[in-house]
Design a protein around this motif. Sequence first.
Motif, PDB file in Angstrom:
ATOM      1  N   ILE A 167      17.111  -8.125  43.825  1.00  0.00           N
ATOM      2  CA  ILE A 167      16.426  -8.515  45.058  1.00  0.00           C
ATOM      3  C   ILE A 167      15.565  -9.750  44.827  1.00  0.00           C
ATOM      4  N   GLU A 168      14.901  -9.814  43.688  1.00  0.00           N
ATOM      5  CA  GLU A 168      14.090 -11.002  43.377  1.00  0.00           C
ATOM      6  C   GLU A 168      14.975 -12.248  43.282  1.00  0.00           C
ATOM      7  N   ASN A 169      16.166 -12.102  42.701  1.00  0.00           N
ATOM      8  CA  ASN A 169      17.105 -13.228  42.638  1.00  0.00           C
ATOM      9  C   ASN A 169      17.598 -13.612  44.031  1.00  0.00           C
ATOM     10  N   TYR A 170      17.756 -12.601  44.877  1.00  0.00           N
ATOM     11  CA  TYR A 170      18.179 -12.860  46.256  1.00  0.00           C
ATOM     12  C   TYR A 170      17.096 -13.655  46.995  1.00  0.00           C
ATOM     13  N   PHE A 171      15.824 -13.307  46.724  1.00  0.00           N
ATOM     14  CA  PHE A 171      14.713 -14.082  47.296  1.00  0.00           C
ATOM     15  C   PHE A 171      14.852 -15.565  46.927  1.00  0.00           C
ATOM     16  N   LYS A 172      15.208 -15.822  45.677  1.00  0.00           N
ATOM     17  CA  LYS A 172      15.346 -17.212  45.214  1.00  0.00           C
ATOM     18  C   LYS A 172      16.492 -17.916  45.940  1.00  0.00           C
ATOM     19  N   ARG A 173      17.583 -17.176  46.175  1.00  0.00           N
ATOM     20  CA  ARG A 173      18.703 -17.756  46.916  1.00  0.00           C
ATOM     21  C   ARG A 173      18.269 -18.141  48.326  1.00  0.00           C
ATOM     22  N   GLU A 174      17.506 -17.249  48.957  1.00  0.00           N
ATOM     23  CA  GLU A 174      17.015 -17.540  50.304  1.00  0.00           C
ATOM     24  C   GLU A 174      16.147 -18.797  50.303  1.00  0.00           C
ATOM     25  N   THR A 175      15.280 -18.904  49.307  1.00  0.00           N
ATOM     26  CA  THR A 175      14.402 -20.075  49.210  1.00  0.00           C
ATOM     27  C   THR A 175      15.224 -21.346  49.051  1.00  0.00           C
ATOM     28  N   HIS A 176      16.291 -21.258  48.265  1.00  0.00           N
ATOM     29  CA  HIS A 176      17.159 -22.417  48.037  1.00  0.00           C
ATOM     30  C   HIS A 176      17.783 -22.878  49.356  1.00  0.00           C
ATOM     31  N   ILE A 177      18.270 -21.920  50.152  1.00  0.00           N
ATOM     32  CA  ILE A 177      18.868 -22.270  51.440  1.00  0.00           C
ATOM     33  C   ILE A 177      17.812 -22.831  52.389  1.00  0.00           C
ATOM     34  N   SER A 178      16.646 -22.200  52.402  1.00  0.00           N
ATOM     35  CA  SER A 178      15.563 -22.681  53.256  1.00  0.00           C
ATOM     36  C   SER A 178      15.220 -24.134  52.941  1.00  0.00           C
ATOM     37  N   ASP A 179      15.186 -24.464  51.651  1.00  0.00           N
ATOM     38  CA  ASP A 179      14.907 -25.851  51.228  1.00  0.00           C
ATOM     39  C   ASP A 179      15.997 -26.798  51.726  1.00  0.00           C
ATOM     40  N   ALA A 180      17.264 -26.364  51.609  1.00  0.00           N
ATOM     41  CA  ALA A 180      18.384 -27.204  52.049  1.00  0.00           C
ATOM     42  C   ALA A 180      18.322 -27.453  53.554  1.00  0.00           C
TER      43      ALA A 180
END
Length: 240
Positions: free
Chosen positions: A127-140
Amino acid sequence: MSENKTGKYLKYAIGEIILVVIGILIALQINNWNEQRKSKINEKALYSRILIDLQADEIRINNYINDNKLDKKTLKQIFQDSHGQLPQDSLINFSTLRASRIFDLRIKKNYSDYIKDIRNDSIKELIENYFKRETHISDAFELMRNFKEIELKPFLSKNGINNTQELFNRFDLDYYDLREENILDYSKLKKQYGTEELNQLLFDLAIRTSWSLSALDKVLEDNRNLQITLKKVKLSTFKI
């Protein structure tokens, strides 16, 4: 004491103390068992809520992917058209040029405060890694939105490509329907074909669109894997 019964009283008192201690230990054990049971129930409910939101997010992610693929197709068509390489029967959906996607995934927003309640370390890490994926998309998405506001939209306005007449012809439409309409002046856009400014805009838009697609593909894979893992853990672990 006068009858030498001190030893018996001491044994009796010690026995009472031992019984009280045993009673306290049993009560603590029962309380601990109840707390663990409540914790399992709460964690199972948390997993169920996460699964529901993951399924909703999976639909959103697929929609984002489809939108970005359409954006990518439009950019390629404009480039081909500007170089005389576009097939005659091709239609370009110019409306996607101006559109900025609104980032709206739920997991990090809804569960970042609850990650501490997850006892399963492997689930917590996923789940913590999934949070990072979400942040990556949000940045994009944020970089794309900023680029369109700062670079693309001023270019369209400066060159009169925004078709005001067409906008007001369709002004009775809802915003979300309106943004799907071709309200750009194709003839004025075509005058910019081959210019360095348009080529550079297309270049930057293509890079950002590819980045968004790559990030979306990865989070979609993580979303599905996390769903599978949570379902397995619920079935195998939470027998209350």
